[in-house]
Each structure stands twice: as structure tokens, then as C-alpha cells.
Design a protein around this motif. Structure first.
Motif, mmCIF file in Angstrom:
data_model
loop_
_atom_site.group_PDB
_atom_site.id
_atom_site.type_symbol
_atom_site.label_atom_id
_atom_site.label_comp_id
_atom_site.label_asym_id
_atom_site.label_seq_id
_atom_site.Cartn_x
_atom_site.Cartn_y
_atom_site.Cartn_z
ATOM 1 N N LEU A 54 0.829 -1.204 0.000
ATOM 2 C CA LEU A 54 0.000 0.000 0.000
ATOM 3 C C LEU A 54 0.866 1.258 0.000
ATOM 4 O O LEU A 54 0.527 2.258 -0.659
ATOM 5 N N LEU A 55 1.987 1.219 0.728
ATOM 6 C CA LEU A 55 2.883 2.382 0.751
ATOM 7 C C LEU A 55 3.547 2.601 -0.604
ATOM 8 O O LEU A 55 3.761 3.751 -1.030
ATOM 9 N N LYS A 56 3.878 1.522 -1.295
ATOM 10 C CA LYS A 56 4.467 1.654 -2.630
ATOM 11 C C LYS A 56 3.486 2.312 -3.593
ATOM 12 O O LYS A 56 3.887 3.132 -4.442
ATOM 13 N N LYS A 57 2.206 1.944 -3.480
ATOM 14 C CA LYS A 57 1.200 2.553 -4.354
ATOM 15 C C LYS A 57 1.101 4.055 -4.124
ATOM 16 O O LYS A 57 0.791 4.825 -5.047
ATOM 17 N N GLN A 58 1.346 4.484 -2.877
ATOM 18 C CA GLN A 58 1.302 5.912 -2.563
ATOM 19 C C GLN A 58 2.634 6.604 -2.850
ATOM 20 O O GLN A 58 2.739 7.822 -2.671
ATOM 21 N N GLY A 59 3.644 5.831 -3.247
ATOM 22 C CA GLY A 59 4.937 6.421 -3.558
ATOM 23 C C GLY A 59 5.725 6.840 -2.330
ATOM 24 O O GLY A 59 6.569 7.742 -2.412
ATOM 25 N N ILE A 60 5.467 6.215 -1.207
ATOM 26 C CA ILE A 60 6.170 6.557 0.032
ATOM 27 C C ILE A 60 7.370 5.620 0.193
ATOM 28 O O ILE A 60 7.221 4.398 0.283
ATOM 29 N N ARG A 61 8.558 6.184 0.222
ATOM 30 C CA ARG A 61 9.759 5.386 0.382
ATOM 31 C C ARG A 61 9.834 4.874 1.827
ATOM 32 O O ARG A 61 9.645 5.642 2.771
ATOM 33 N N HIS A 62 10.157 3.590 1.976
ATOM 34 C CA HIS A 62 10.138 2.994 3.315
ATOM 35 C C HIS A 62 11.064 1.784 3.367
ATOM 36 O O HIS A 62 11.527 1.288 2.336
ATOM 37 N N GLU A 63 11.313 1.296 4.573
ATOM 38 C CA GLU A 63 12.074 0.079 4.813
ATOM 39 C C GLU A 63 11.173 -0.934 5.513
ATOM 40 O O GLU A 63 10.364 -0.560 6.373
ATOM 41 N N VAL A 64 11.314 -2.193 5.134
ATOM 42 C CA VAL A 64 10.541 -3.267 5.771
ATOM 43 C C VAL A 64 11.506 -4.129 6.571
ATOM 44 O O VAL A 64 12.500 -4.629 6.044
ATOM 45 N N LEU A 65 11.213 -4.274 7.847
ATOM 46 C CA LEU A 65 12.065 -5.075 8.728
ATOM 47 C C LEU A 65 11.223 -6.185 9.352
ATOM 48 O O LEU A 65 10.427 -5.949 10.264
ATOM 49 N N ASN A 66 11.376 -7.394 8.815
ATOM 50 C CA ASN A 66 10.667 -8.552 9.374
ATOM 51 C C ASN A 66 11.597 -9.763 9.338
ATOM 52 O O ASN A 66 12.788 -9.639 9.073
ATOM 53 N N ALA A 67 11.043 -10.929 9.594
ATOM 54 C CA ALA A 67 11.870 -12.142 9.671
ATOM 55 C C ALA A 67 12.539 -12.472 8.343
ATOM 56 O O ALA A 67 13.537 -13.192 8.316
ATOM 57 N N LYS A 68 12.005 -11.960 7.234
ATOM 58 C CA LYS A 68 12.604 -12.217 5.931
ATOM 59 C C LYS A 68 13.776 -11.275 5.638
ATOM 60 O O LYS A 68 14.525 -11.496 4.687
ATOM 61 N N ASN A 69 13.907 -10.231 6.453
ATOM 62 C CA ASN A 69 14.925 -9.206 6.172
ATOM 63 C C ASN A 69 15.766 -8.932 7.414
ATOM 64 O O ASN A 69 16.241 -7.816 7.625
ATOM 65 N N HIS A 70 15.948 -9.955 8.253
ATOM 66 C CA HIS A 70 16.625 -9.750 9.530
ATOM 67 C C HIS A 70 18.108 -9.441 9.357
ATOM 68 O O HIS A 70 18.730 -8.871 10.253
ATOM 69 N N ALA A 71 18.713 -9.794 8.213
ATOM 70 C CA ALA A 71 20.146 -9.561 8.018
ATOM 71 C C ALA A 71 20.468 -8.065 8.014
ATOM 72 O O ALA A 71 21.571 -7.666 8.392
ATOM 73 N N ARG A 72 19.520 -7.230 7.607
ATOM 74 C CA ARG A 72 19.749 -5.783 7.546
ATOM 75 C C ARG A 72 19.166 -5.057 8.752
ATOM 76 O O ARG A 72 18.974 -3.835 8.720
ATOM 77 N N GLU A 73 18.908 -5.789 9.821
ATOM 78 C CA GLU A 73 18.244 -5.180 10.976
ATOM 79 C C GLU A 73 19.032 -4.003 11.536
ATOM 80 O O GLU A 73 18.472 -2.924 11.782
ATOM 81 N N ALA A 74 20.339 -4.184 11.754
ATOM 82 C CA ALA A 74 21.146 -3.105 12.334
ATOM 83 C C ALA A 74 21.149 -1.875 11.438
ATOM 84 O O ALA A 74 21.048 -0.734 11.913
ATOM 85 N N GLU A 75 21.235 -2.108 10.129
ATOM 86 C CA GLU A 75 21.263 -0.984 9.191
ATOM 87 C C GLU A 75 19.936 -0.232 9.179
ATOM 88 O O GLU A 75 19.903 1.006 9.186
ATOM 89 N N VAL A 76 18.838 -0.995 9.178
ATOM 90 C CA VAL A 76 17.510 -0.356 9.131
ATOM 91 C C VAL A 76 17.244 0.425 10.406
ATOM 92 O O VAL A 76 16.769 1.575 10.373
ATOM 93 N N VAL A 77 17.561 -0.169 11.554
ATOM 94 C CA VAL A 77 17.305 0.500 12.832
ATOM 95 C C VAL A 77 18.174 1.750 12.970
ATOM 96 O O VAL A 77 17.759 2.761 13.543
ATOM 97 N N SER A 78 19.378 1.717 12.424
ATOM 98 C CA SER A 78 20.293 2.854 12.587
ATOM 99 C C SER A 78 19.786 4.118 11.902
ATOM 100 O O SER A 78 20.154 5.231 12.291
ATOM 101 N N VAL A 79 18.950 3.971 10.866
ATOM 102 C CA VAL A 79 18.456 5.147 10.134
ATOM 103 C C VAL A 79 16.958 5.349 10.327
ATOM 104 O O VAL A 79 16.355 6.210 9.673
ATOM 105 N N ALA A 80 16.328 4.565 11.234
ATOM 106 C CA ALA A 80 14.875 4.672 11.414
ATOM 107 C C ALA A 80 14.467 5.981 12.066
ATOM 108 O O ALA A 80 13.290 6.360 12.007
ATOM 109 N N GLY A 81 15.396 6.696 12.689
ATOM 110 C CA GLY A 81 15.061 7.961 13.341
ATOM 111 C C GLY A 81 15.439 9.184 12.544
ATOM 112 O O GLY A 81 15.400 10.314 13.072
ATOM 113 N N ARG A 82 15.786 9.021 11.254
ATOM 114 C CA ARG A 82 16.167 10.167 10.432
ATOM 115 C C ARG A 82 14.928 10.889 9.894
ATOM 116 O O ARG A 82 13.812 10.365 9.940
ATOM 117 N N LEU A 83 15.133 12.087 9.371
ATOM 118 C CA LEU A 83 14.023 12.892 8.845
ATOM 119 C C LEU A 83 13.286 12.143 7.735
ATOM 120 O O LEU A 83 13.909 11.649 6.786
#
Length: 509
Positions: A54-83
Motif C-alpha cells: 500500500l505504501l508503494k502505491k502511494q509512492g512513500i519510500r520505506h524500509e521493511v524489517l521482518n523475519a525475511k529481512n533480519h540480516a539488515r536489521e542493524a542498518e535499518v534501525v540505525s536510520v529509522a530515526g532520520r528525517l
């Protein structure tokens, strides 16, 4: 620690899940546009992927962090508080690290060093020399961006539905407002959520059935709010009872485990277990005699079967005729207690001969090795049997029996059976193993066949079937007819426990 200033908004409830997601996407888009970072919590991987679509349809850039993407957890969390950052995560995300407003300066500095081609292992000196400058530059940018994030309200935590436990909801809220930072949290719910479906009330059913209700209209009311809290409380209570029940089942096996490990510790520490082995011998031989003489009187006892089984335990020297003659001198028949005394006396003599032939020190080493091997193997088998028992014990409730009581009772019986098997096999191996004492190696003991005893036993545990004449044929593991009768195959070679021999004899019949 600084006081918490996060704003925890009231839950908003919608009639349908589709209407909830429409309003949820609109809220995310609004926050994203003004630059406020958003952390969206979902209850499952499926819901996180649906929201990502649904977010892709609205053109909102985002990151998905779930069990399928756990390898990038540290990277995703490190930038989750940016503007303007939008992160969609399941409840497994973000553990063990804070979501820092403006980004994680240390992680971003490491990324900057990689862009410059510097590696802490390949060129460590250059890496160390450039680190302070790079980190200071990144830290300044992060602090500046963090101030902008604080101006727009800090991290916004958005829950797509309530979890089964309020503890998980509070963990999700707690990702925002860390150490005095500003923040905000809100949960979006619908009457079609899993939690609401499982604890549906007549009021919720009535609202779903109404056609004059707009899906975008927020439903308010203390009744619905109370319904959600009541549903969570019921699930938490049920899960707590389930955990208590699991603990009661585990306590049965844990008591057995403590007893076994206590015995193993004594053996491993090298204590003298000669007295314990003597008790093993007395208990094993006594049990064999009592099994064969439990019913009837001496005229109906099968002394041939008794002596055959005793020979598999130790090289019995006394004969039936000698026991009968001794009984006649006492002017009485062969009684059970007198027979036990005679056999135990003969076994003690045989054990003393065995010890004299090997030597006291070698005998103590042999006792330790045999008991440890038999104990470990029987304990492994017992654990498998207890698992099988636990898997099917719930069916006892159909017979109006408490499964826990049945598990405790049968678990105790199985433990006693295991201990009897340990005693019997220990005695059998001590007398029947081919032992060599290496005097040049300080009197070390080499017991041939002990380490491979389980494998050797498994090879002999074949099967039997009637031939054309109706007589029993013993087949080996390859299906070939083995020579000799079933009794001969079980009474010779490496000693097996009495229970296995009985099963084999029953199959032969």
C-alpha cells in the motif's frame, strides 16, 4: 535517566480493516511529508508486506524489517530515526538498540569509512587515523538532523492492531520517547482484526452489520475499548495458565534429570562406586528371581528359564540340584528368600573372582566406565520415551483422566524401569565384557565392545516370523534367517536387558 515526554494517543477504531488501512496510510503520508520519522508495528510478516504494498502505491519510500529481512536489521534501525524515514516492522524488530533521532552516528560513520575504501582489518592504521575526523563530521550532521526531528515531534510509533499481550504493545510504544526525546504513539484498530474476531461481542457484530456506517468514520465508546482490554486480559490469562501447565510437565522430567546428573557427577569425579555396584548386583539378581518365583510354589517354578536368565547376568556356579539338596538338609522346600540368599552368595563369590583376576584398581575403573556408558545410553532412550508419552498423554482426558497426573504416574514407572535396566545391564557387562589390563599404561582398562555395545545390540535386535511349519524363525537385520533359536540368540553374546528379551519371546510366540 530523563523523564518520559512521549504522547500516547487514544486508540482509533474503524469498522473494517480496509477502512483502517486507508486512514493509516493517510496518516503516514502526512507525517512523512512534514519529515517526522514513522515506525509502523505489525503483528505478522503477512501484514507488514501488505502494508508495504500500500505504501508503494502511494509512492512513500520505506524500509521493511521482518523475519525475511533480519540480516539488515542493524542498518535499518540505525536510520529509522532520520528525517522522513518510514520503517515497517514486526514485533521482532529493534531489540537491543535504540532508534536514535537523526540516526546512529557510529553506524553511519562506519558506512562513511566503507565508502572511502577503508577497512578496519585490511588497512587498520589508515582506518584509525581517519576515524576521529569522520566520526566528528558525522556526529555533527546527526545532531543537526536530530534537532530538526525533535522540532517536528520526534519518532511517531503507529500500531496497525493490538497484540495478544499488552506487554508487546508497550514494547512497541517504548521505541519512541527514549531518554527524554519527544515522541508520539497511536494504535489503529478495526472490528475485523484477529483479536476482535476471536472475542467478538454483540455490539461489534451489530456495527459490522450496519450499512450506514462510513468505513472512514472513527468508532468511539468505552464499551469497545473495554472489549479490547478484556480480550487481551483473557489471552494473557490463558497463556499464563499454559505456561504453568508446561512447567508442571517439565518438573516431572526435571526431578529425574537432577537425580541422573547427580549420579553422573559422582562417577565423573572418580568416586569409588564399588558399593553402589554391589547394590546393583543384588537388586538385579533379586528382581530376576522374584519375577520367576512370584506365583505358585517351587514345584511349578521354571528353574531352567531362571538359570538361563541368571547366566546372562553372571557366570552362575551353583546348580539347581545343589540348591535343592541344601533345602532338603534344612528339612524344607525351596523358598524364595532362601533361593535369593544362595544365588546372591554365589554372585558375590563370582564378583570377587572377577576382581581378583583384574585387580582392584582395574575393577574400579571398569565399574566407572560401564556404569557411565549404560547410564548415558539408557537416559537418552528414556528421554525419547518421555517425549512420546508427553505427545499422546493429552488423549487421556477423553477417558476423564487428568493428563498431568497420568504423565506423572507413568513417568515414574518408566523411570523405575530405566533404573532396573541400568542395574541389569551394568551387572551383565561387568561379568561378560572382554577386559584387558594394560600394565605398561599404568594399569589402564580396555573393555572390548563396551563403546560399541548399543550398535552391537541393535544389530542383534532383528525380528522373528513363523515358517511354513509354524515354528519361529529368527531373522537378522538384512532379513536372512539366523541360526539357532530365539532363546539362544538372546541369551548369548552381549547381555541385553530382561524387558527386551521378554518382548522378543512374546513376538516368537
Amino acid at each position: 535517566n530523563k523523564p518520559m515526554i512521549r504522547k500516547d494517543e487514544q486508540d482509533v477504531i474503524y469498522r473494517t480493516e480496509a477502512g483502517k488501512f486507508d486512514q493509516l496510510i493517510a496518516d503516514i503520508a502526512e507525517r512523512h511529508e512534514k519529515g517526522q520519522p514513522v515506525l509502523v508495528g505489525t503483528v505478522s510478516v503477512e501484514k507488514s508486506e501488505k502494508l508495504s504494498t500500500l505504501l508503494k502505491k502511494q509512492g512513500i519510500r520505506h524500509e521493511v524489517l521482518n523475519a525475511k529481512n533480519h540480516a539488515r536489521e542493524a542498518e535499518v534501525v540505525s536510520v529509522a530515526g532520520r528525517l522522513g524515514a518510514v520503517t515497517v516492522a514486526t514485533n521482532m524488530a529493534g531489540r537491543g538498540t535504540d532508534i536514535m533521532l537523526g540516526g546512529n552516528a557510529e553506524f553511519l560513520a562506519v558506512q562513511e569509512m566503507k565508502k572511502r575504501g577503508l577497512d578496519p582489518e585490511e588497512n587498520s592504521e589508515e582506518y584509525e587515523a581517519a576515524w576521529d575526523e569522520v566520526f566528528a563530521d558525522v556526529k555533527a550532521r546527526v545532531d543537526e538532523e536530530g534537532d530538526k526531528v525533535r522540532e517536528v515531534g520526534g519518532l511517531y510509533v503507529l500500531g496497525t492492531e493490538r497484540h495478544e499481550s499488552r506487554r508487546i504493545d508497550n514494547q512497541l510504544r517504548g521505541r519512541s520517547g527514549r531518554q527524554g526525546d519527544p515522541g508520539e504513539s497511536r494504535f489503529y484498530l478495526s472490528l475485523e482484526d484477529d483479536l476482535m474476531r476471536r472475542f467478538r461481542s454483540p455490539l461489534a457484530d451489530a456495527m459490522l452489520a450496519r450499512t450506514d456506517f462510513d468505513d472512514a468514520q472513527v468508532i468511539t465508546g468505552r464499551t469497545l475499548t473495554g472489549l479490547i482490554k478484556n480480550a487481551q486480559a483473557q489471552i494473557e490469562a490463558r497463556n499464563a495458565d499454559s505456561r504453568k501447565n508446561v512447567l508442571k510437565y517439565d518438573d516431572v522430567l526435571n526431578r529425574q534429570r537432577l537425580a541422573i546428573y547427580s549420579d553422573r557427577r559422582v562417577i565423573l569425579e572418580g568416586d569409588n562406586i564399588a558399593e553402589r555396584v554391589q547394590h546393583f548386583m543384588e537388586d538385579a539378581i533379586t528382581q530376576v528371581i522374584r519375577d520367576h518365583t512370584a506365583k505358585g510354589h517351587d514345584e511349578s517354578w521354571d528353574f531352567d528359564a531362571l538359570w538361563t536368565e541368571l547366566k546372562s547376568l553372571y557366570p552362575i556356579d551353583v546348580t539347581v540340584e545343589e540348591v535343592a539338596a541344601d533345602a532338603r538338609t534344612r528339612k524344607g522346600g525351596i523358598d524364595q528368600e532362601g533361593l535369593i540368599r544362595e544365588i546372591l552368595s554365589d554372585a558375590k563369590i563370582a564378583y570377587d573372582k572377577r576382581e581378583a583376576s583384574l585387580g582392584g584398581e582395574a575393577m574400579r575403573e571398569l565399574e566407572r566406565r560401564v556404569v557411565l556408558q549404560v547410564l548415558d545410553r539408557r537416559w537418552r532412550d528414556h528421554l525419547y520415551e518421555m517425549d512420546y508419552l508427553k505427545d499422546g498423554i493429552g488423549l487421556r482426558s477423553m477417558a476423564q483422566r487428568d493428563p498431568l497426573i497420568e504423565y506423572q504416574r507413568e513417568g515414574h514407572l518408566m523411570y523405575e524401569t530405566m533404573m532396573n535396566q541400568i542395574k541389569e545391564e551394568t551387572v551383565g557387562y561387568l561379568f561378560n565384557l572382554d577386559v584387558q589390563v594394560n600394565e605398561q599404561a599404568g594399569g589402564s582398562v580396555e573393555a572390548k565392545g563396551l563403546e560399541n555395545a548399543p550398535e552391537a545390540t541393535q544389530q542383534k535386535l532383528a525380528y522373528s516370523a513363523p515358517d511354513e511349519d509354524g515354528d519361529a524363525e529368527v531373522h537378522d537385520a538384512d532379513g536372512n534367517v539366523a541360526g539357532g533359536s530365539a532363546r539362544q540368540s538372546t541369551a548369548s553374546g552381549t547381555p541385553q536387558n530382561r524387558e527386551e528379551r521378554r518382548k522378543q519371546a512374546k513376538r516368537n510366540r
